[in-house]
Design an enzyme around this catalytic site. Structure first.
Site, short mmCIF file in Angstrom:
data_model
loop_
_atom_site.label_atom_id
_atom_site.label_comp_id
_atom_site.label_asym_id
_atom_site.label_seq_id
_atom_site.Cartn_x
_atom_site.Cartn_y
_atom_site.Cartn_z
N GLY A 128 1.02 -1.09 0.09
CA GLY A 128 -0.04 -0.10 0.20
C GLY A 128 0.88 1.25 -0.12
N GLN A 153 3.27 9.64 1.30
CA GLN A 153 4.54 9.10 1.28
C GLN A 153 5.25 9.50 -0.11
OE1 GLN A 153 2.66 5.19 2.16
NE2 GLN A 153 4.73 5.02 3.03
N CYS A 187 6.46 -0.35 6.60
CA CYS A 187 6.06 0.77 5.90
C CYS A 187 7.36 1.44 4.85
CB CYS A 187 5.80 1.81 6.82
SG CYS A 187 5.04 3.70 6.18
N LEU A 188 6.85 1.76 3.56
CA LEU A 188 7.93 2.06 2.68
C LEU A 188 8.70 3.51 3.01
CD1 LEU A 188 6.04 1.25 -0.55
CD2 LEU A 188 8.02 0.09 0.50
N HIS A 232 -3.62 0.99 8.02
CA HIS A 232 -2.35 1.56 7.82
C HIS A 232 -2.39 2.64 6.86
CE1 HIS A 232 2.43 1.13 7.77
NE2 HIS A 232 2.00 1.90 6.76
N GLU A 233 -3.01 2.59 5.70
CA GLU A 233 -3.18 3.55 4.70
C GLU A 233 -3.89 4.71 5.18
OE1 GLU A 233 -0.68 3.46 2.58
OE2 GLU A 233 -0.07 1.37 3.12
N HIS A 281 -2.06 7.07 7.49
CA HIS A 281 -1.14 7.94 6.67
C HIS A 281 -2.14 9.20 6.18
CE1 HIS A 281 2.45 6.01 6.09
NE2 HIS A 281 2.13 5.02 5.51
NI NI Z 1 3.05 3.15 5.49
#
Ligand code: NI
Length: 169
Positions: free
Chosen positions: A45, A50, A92-93, A134-135, A138
């Protein structure tokens, strides 16, 4: 086009996203670029924050690009119900190589718009449920380290500072 992924502690990551109001070619291009960026980073995701854009837009694909039917675009999403509890490892990226357990609801229902502005509802269980949470976090400027225990968060932040000093973050 692969976009640059913003890493913690860039301020944009903690900035709540502005609602998307225009469903145009620009939005479509951003979503496409976000998929490409997410696949390149091998994530499940990715939220607009991000890639440095504080907008309520996220993409998800649990198949890693192998199954087009699993491509999900969430515009202005909100969680409308939660059930149960999970305690699983997440990454997480924006936090490369950081993996920690986080408490999440086991099942959520999400209401969101698609790229045409059409509202839909969708249920997610297990991995998809975690991914939704999670997304959407964000998009609210909330990061998974703030869902960890204070002790774990401290350890993670110390590790990041160490990597930063070594020029490896
Ligand atoms: Ni993330």
């Amino acid at each position: 086009m692969i976009l640059k992924i913003v890493k913690y502690p860039e301020p944009v990551l903690q900035q709540p996203g502005e609602p998307v109001t225009e469903f145009n070619a620009e939005l479509r291009k951003l979503a496409d670029d976000m998929f490409e960026t997410m696949y390149a980073g091998e994530g499940a995701g990715l939220a607009a924050q991000q890639v440095g854009i504080a907008k309520r837009l996220a993409v998800i694909d649990l198949s890693g690009g192998k199954d087009p039917k699993q491509k999900l675009v969430l515009v202005n999403p909100e969680i409308i119900s939660r059930e149960g509890k999970l305690y699983e490892t997440e990454g997480c990226l924006s936090f490369p190589d950081i993996m920690e357990k986080v408490v999440r609801a086991a099942k959520v229902s999400v209401r969101a718009q698609d790229l045409d502005g059409k509202w839909f509802e969708m249920e997610g269980v297990d991995l998809l449920s975690r991914c939704f949470q999670h997304e959407i976090d964000h998009l609210d400027g909330m990061l998974f380290i703030f869902r960890m225990s204070a002790l774990k968060r401290d350890l993670v932040q110390r590790k990041i500072r160490k990597l930063q000093r070594a020029g490896e973050w």
